[in-house]
Design a protein around this motif. Structure first.
Motif, mmCIF file in Angstrom:
data_model
loop_
_atom_site.group_PDB
_atom_site.id
_atom_site.type_symbol
_atom_site.label_atom_id
_atom_site.label_comp_id
_atom_site.label_asym_id
_atom_site.label_seq_id
_atom_site.Cartn_x
_atom_site.Cartn_y
_atom_site.Cartn_z
ATOM 1 N N THR A 76 -84.773 28.772 -23.652
ATOM 2 C CA THR A 76 -85.079 27.345 -23.733
ATOM 3 C C THR A 76 -83.830 26.508 -23.482
ATOM 4 N N LEU A 77 -82.707 26.901 -24.080
ATOM 5 C CA LEU A 77 -81.455 26.175 -23.879
ATOM 6 C C LEU A 77 -80.978 26.298 -22.431
ATOM 7 N N GLN A 78 -81.170 27.460 -21.816
ATOM 8 C CA GLN A 78 -80.769 27.649 -20.417
ATOM 9 C C GLN A 78 -81.534 26.695 -19.498
ATOM 10 N N LYS A 79 -82.753 26.319 -19.885
ATOM 11 C CA LYS A 79 -83.542 25.364 -19.105
ATOM 12 C C LYS A 79 -83.129 23.922 -19.410
ATOM 13 N N GLY A 80 -82.184 23.744 -20.339
ATOM 14 C CA GLY A 80 -81.728 22.407 -20.705
ATOM 15 C C GLY A 80 -82.599 21.723 -21.731
ATOM 16 N N GLU A 81 -83.485 22.470 -22.359
ATOM 17 C CA GLU A 81 -84.390 21.901 -23.351
ATOM 18 C C GLU A 81 -83.847 22.116 -24.762
ATOM 19 N N THR A 82 -84.385 21.383 -25.707
ATOM 20 C CA THR A 82 -83.984 21.466 -27.114
ATOM 21 C C THR A 82 -85.015 22.262 -27.894
ATOM 22 N N VAL A 83 -84.546 23.024 -28.885
ATOM 23 C CA VAL A 83 -85.431 23.734 -29.810
ATOM 24 C C VAL A 83 -85.298 23.039 -31.157
ATOM 25 N N GLN A 84 -86.383 22.420 -31.610
ATOM 26 C CA GLN A 84 -86.360 21.687 -32.868
ATOM 27 C C GLN A 84 -87.285 22.376 -33.861
ATOM 28 N N ILE A 85 -86.711 22.797 -34.985
ATOM 29 C CA ILE A 85 -87.479 23.459 -36.038
ATOM 30 C C ILE A 85 -87.469 22.526 -37.253
ATOM 31 N N THR A 86 -88.594 21.918 -37.515
ATOM 32 C CA THR A 86 -88.706 20.952 -38.604
ATOM 33 C C THR A 86 -88.291 21.593 -39.928
ATOM 34 N N GLY A 87 -87.434 20.890 -40.657
ATOM 35 C CA GLY A 87 -86.967 21.381 -41.948
ATOM 36 C C GLY A 87 -85.812 22.354 -41.851
ATOM 37 N N PHE A 88 -85.378 22.668 -40.632
ATOM 38 C CA PHE A 88 -84.266 23.604 -40.429
ATOM 39 C C PHE A 88 -83.167 22.963 -39.591
ATOM 40 N N GLY A 89 -83.500 22.594 -38.351
ATOM 41 C CA GLY A 89 -82.517 21.958 -37.496
ATOM 42 C C GLY A 89 -82.885 22.071 -36.031
ATOM 43 N N SER A 90 -81.934 21.680 -35.172
ATOM 44 C CA SER A 90 -82.161 21.666 -33.736
ATOM 45 C C SER A 90 -81.056 22.402 -32.991
ATOM 46 N N PHE A 91 -81.462 23.214 -32.034
ATOM 47 C CA PHE A 91 -80.544 23.843 -31.097
ATOM 48 C C PHE A 91 -80.590 23.000 -29.830
ATOM 49 N N PHE A 92 -79.441 22.651 -29.274
ATOM 50 C CA PHE A 92 -79.408 21.825 -28.074
ATOM 51 C C PHE A 92 -78.150 22.134 -27.266
ATOM 52 N N ILE A 93 -78.113 21.604 -26.041
ATOM 53 C CA ILE A 93 -76.965 21.787 -25.156
ATOM 54 C C ILE A 93 -76.160 20.505 -25.135
ATOM 55 N N SER A 94 -74.849 20.658 -25.235
ATOM 56 C CA SER A 94 -73.947 19.521 -25.173
ATOM 57 C C SER A 94 -73.033 19.705 -23.964
ATOM 58 N N ASP A 95 -72.905 18.653 -23.152
ATOM 59 C CA ASP A 95 -71.991 18.697 -22.010
ATOM 60 C C ASP A 95 -70.600 18.319 -22.477
ATOM 61 N N VAL A 96 -69.631 19.193 -22.221
ATOM 62 C CA VAL A 96 -68.253 18.968 -22.641
ATOM 63 C C VAL A 96 -67.357 19.040 -21.412
ATOM 64 N N VAL A 97 -66.497 18.043 -21.243
ATOM 65 C CA VAL A 97 -65.549 18.049 -20.136
ATOM 66 C C VAL A 97 -64.263 18.683 -20.627
ATOM 67 N N THR A 98 -63.826 19.717 -19.918
ATOM 68 C CA THR A 98 -62.602 20.418 -20.288
ATOM 69 C C THR A 98 -61.623 20.377 -19.125
ATOM 70 N N ALA A 99 -60.358 20.374 -19.460
ATOM 71 C CA ALA A 99 -59.316 20.419 -18.435
ATOM 72 C C ALA A 99 -59.070 21.871 -18.058
ATOM 73 N N LYS A 100 -58.983 22.131 -16.768
ATOM 74 C CA LYS A 100 -58.722 23.481 -16.289
ATOM 75 C C LYS A 100 -57.277 23.831 -16.614
ATOM 76 N N LYS A 101 -57.062 25.052 -17.033
ATOM 77 C CA LYS A 101 -55.713 25.494 -17.373
ATOM 78 C C LYS A 101 -54.835 25.512 -16.129
ATOM 79 N N GLY A 102 -53.594 25.229 -16.323
ATOM 80 C CA GLY A 102 -52.649 25.227 -15.212
ATOM 81 C C GLY A 102 -51.452 24.371 -15.564
ATOM 82 N N LYS A 103 -50.567 24.213 -14.624
ATOM 83 C CA LYS A 103 -49.370 23.407 -14.864
ATOM 84 C C LYS A 103 -49.713 21.933 -14.712
#
Length: 98
Positions: free
Chosen positions: A35-62
């Motif tokens: 479900t997460l690979q499809k970009g969808e959220t898994v919401q379980i009432t009374g427990f919580g939600s699994f979701f995808i967050s887009d994070v921008v990271t700097a590529k390693k290097g000089k």
């Protein structure tokens, strides 16, 4: 608690055989991943939600004298529900732990 301990405890709670409970836990994890690979959220009432967050990271290097290349990563996250959080805090207070 490990996955093995979780399966064992769930089998005891439900009366299901351990092998069947192991299959159920593996299916649960597999469904959340798909479900997460499809970009969808898994919401379980009374427990919580699994979701995808887009994070921008700097590529390693000089970094000196050159612009660092930024990359976007999709990071799986979990947000606990307020009800679940309250239940945990209530239980911790009742047992004298914080």
């Amino acid at each position: 608690m490990t996955k093995k301990e979780l399966v064992y405890t769930m089998a005891l709670e439900t009366g299901m055989p351990g092998t069947e409970m192991g299959k159920a836990v593996n299916a649960f994890i597999r469904i959340i991943k798909k479900t997460l690979q499809k970009g969808e959220t898994v919401q379980i009432t009374g427990f919580g939600s699994f979701f995808i967050s887009d994070v921008v990271t700097a590529k390693k290097g000089k970094p000196y004298g050159k612009k660092r290349k930024e990359e976007e990563e999709k990071i799986p996250r979990f947000r606990v529900s307020s009800r679940f959080k309250e239940d945990i805090q209530k239980g911790a207070r009742e047992s004298g732990k914080k």
